[in-house]
Design a protein around this motif. Structure first.
Motif, short mmCIF file in Angstrom:
data_model
loop_
_atom_site.label_atom_id
_atom_site.label_comp_id
_atom_site.label_asym_id
_atom_site.label_seq_id
_atom_site.Cartn_x
_atom_site.Cartn_y
_atom_site.Cartn_z
N ARG A 30 0.73 -1.21 -0.11
CA ARG A 30 -0.01 -0.19 -0.05
C ARG A 30 0.62 1.13 0.06
NH1 ARG A 30 -5.26 -2.69 3.25
NH2 ARG A 30 -5.01 -4.65 1.86
N THR A 60 -5.77 -3.58 -1.71
CA THR A 60 -4.60 -2.95 -2.36
C THR A 60 -4.94 -1.75 -3.35
OG1 THR A 60 -3.33 -4.91 -1.78
CG2 THR A 60 -2.31 -3.27 -3.03
N THR A 84 -6.84 1.30 -2.00
CA THR A 84 -5.88 2.10 -1.41
C THR A 84 -4.99 2.82 -2.24
OG1 THR A 84 -5.76 0.33 0.48
CG2 THR A 84 -4.50 2.20 0.63
#
Ligand code: ADP
Ligand code: MG
Length: 454
Positions: free
Chosen positions: A211, A239, A242
């Protein structure tokens, strides 16, 4: 075979073996372990391969030694033993034949990011109608990552330049803004790392690493959809979100457009569709000749036009195969020290076929192939026995039948000795669960799949 071959001859031999090796051992294993390997020596009988770490050595020894050895034997037309040694990977010494590439030292972030292939740059990419749009989008993305086209989704059939474009973005970003964290990873490695992190209780670290990247290049994302594992799809989705929500660039390559990916998560699919979706199509004959021309130049070869044209006519729909054919011709030149004639080339590439669409497999093909690979008889596989040595290959075959054919549970059950659909579903679910938990199972399925689709 001459007694000693120059190191550039060995490097060319190895390069020309790679496309075939990829067919045999699977592209993932080839990209992870073989592409960075180098031939240390070859005395005409034993070839010593330098690999970059112990895991690669053990994995290759255990799983792929016969395939590597038979592939090389075919190429040099005599038996070749293969041995492996671990060598430190020296990034400043090109292993493959030298290609003029601007000096780039990618600062790729940790947790398993794969180093970029120095050949996969925009400079080495031939732009034509079949790829103009995807190329333009990739260039834009590399100029202002996270700003213009997010996510960028590139799809095509195999061998048409997805990985090349993804990595070209990586090179260009690193060159322009060396402080940005660029991560290139195949979805398959992502899943394998996730499984490893879960096993070792390092999931938090895994998340933090992923991330934290600025440009996330994810290759072959169809793998996430194919394994149907909720954990990996969820992790991928988080992922992705984010990064996306913090305006980091995400670029994804896949063998199918987002709407055809069999994702469980509809939000993920629609998010993938929200950005730019670009496809790569088969190059026309002029483009194929241009690509060959460029590759031949990079190899320092001056091949007659008629030879390039012949190769380009013969191989229509896969640039990787096209390149493999050219490398085979290069290897021949370097081994014999002679310019080939058209008829030598015809002979050399006689076994290259242009058919690249995955062969459609039947339930019977799958059962027979799995029985052979997992060493159980087809009679046992389809018969009533229920001991573990037979149940496991049977479940694997059933899983693959569900994955690779459109047959119903009932018709698969009928083929597997008249079993009912709930037994078939149980077998399928069993393998799906293990895929999530057991790396060995994941690799097994991966290899069987690529064997069946080769
Ligand atoms: P994919 O990821 O779609 O399977 P790759 O990116 O691995 O395909 O491409 C296969 C091979 O073809 C690579 O060696 C790549 O460099 C080459 N290639 C693909 N497209 C082009 C292009 N437009 N110009 C030059 N080489 C190309
Ligand atoms: Mg690829």
């Amino acid at each position: 075979m001459p007694e000693t071959i120059s190191s550039s001859g060995l490097a060319q031999l190895w390069q020309s073996a790679l496309p075939r090796l990829a067919e045999r051992v699977g592209h993932a294993a080839c990209d992870s372990f073989l592409r960075n390997a180098q031939v240390l020596e070859f005395d005409g009988e034993t070839l010593v391969l330098g690999v970059t770490n112990e895991f690669a050595r053990d994995w290759l020894r255990e799983k792929h030694l016969p395939a590597i050895s038979s592939c090389l034997s075919e190429m040099v037309e005599k038996p070749v033993n293969v041995d492996m040694q671990v060598v430190a990977h020296q990034a400043d010494q090109p292993i493959s034949p030298p290609v003029p590439v601007p000096p780039v030292t990618p600062t790729i972030a940790g947790f398993g990011s794969v180093p970029l292939n120095p050949k996969y740059t925009f400079e080495n990419f031939v732009v034509a109608d079949c790829n103009r749009f995807a190329h333009a989008a990739a260039q834009q993305v590399s100029k202002s990552p996270g700003k213009s086209y997010n996510p960028l989704f590139i799809y095509s059939k195999v061998g048409l330049g997805k990985t090349h474009l993804l990595q070209a973005i990586g090179h260009a970003v690193v060159r322009r803004t060396p402080n940005l964290q660029v991560v290139y990873i195949s979805a398959e490695s992502f899943v394998n790392q996730l499984i490893g992190a879960m096993r070792d209780n390092r999931t938090a670290e895994f998340r933090r690493r992923y991330r934290n990247v600025d440009v996330w290049l994810v290759d072959d994302v169809q793998f996430i959809a194919a394994i149907k594992g909720p954990a990996s799809e969820e992790e991928f989705f988080h992922t992705f979100n984010t990064l996306y929500e913090t305006n980091k660039q995400v670029v994804i390559a896949s063998d199918a457009p987002p709407r055809h990916l069999q994702l469980m998560n509809d939000r993920l699919r629609s998010r993938l569709e929200m950005g730019i979706v670009a496809d790569l199509r088969c190059p026309d004959i002029e483009t194929r000749i241009a690509i060959l021309d460029k590759k031949a130049e990079a190899e320092g070869l001056d091949l007659p036009r008629e030879i390039l044209t012949y190769i380009a006519e013969k191989i229509e729909s896969n640039i990787r195969v096209l390149e493999g054919a050219l490398l085979k011709v290069c290897a021949q030149i370097s081994l014999t020290n002679q310019q080939p004639t058209l008829s030598t080339v015809e002979e050399l590439i006689a076994d290259y076929s242009t058919a690249t669409a995955p062969r459609s497999v039947s339930v019977r093909d799958i059962a027979e192939y799995v029985a052979e690979q997992m060493e159980c008889s087809i009679e046992d596989m389809l018969g009533p026995k229920r001991n573990q040595e037979i149940v496991w290959p049977r479940q694997v075959a059933i899983y693959l039948c569900r994955e690779l054919t459109s047959n119903s549970l009932a018709s698969i059950g009928e083929f597997f000795g008249g079993r009912d659909h709930s037994t078939i579903l149980h077998g399928y679910n069993k393998v799906s669960e293990l895929l999530e938990a057991d790396e060995e199972v994941l690799w097994l399925i991966n290899e069987l799949k690529s064997g069946l689709q080769a």
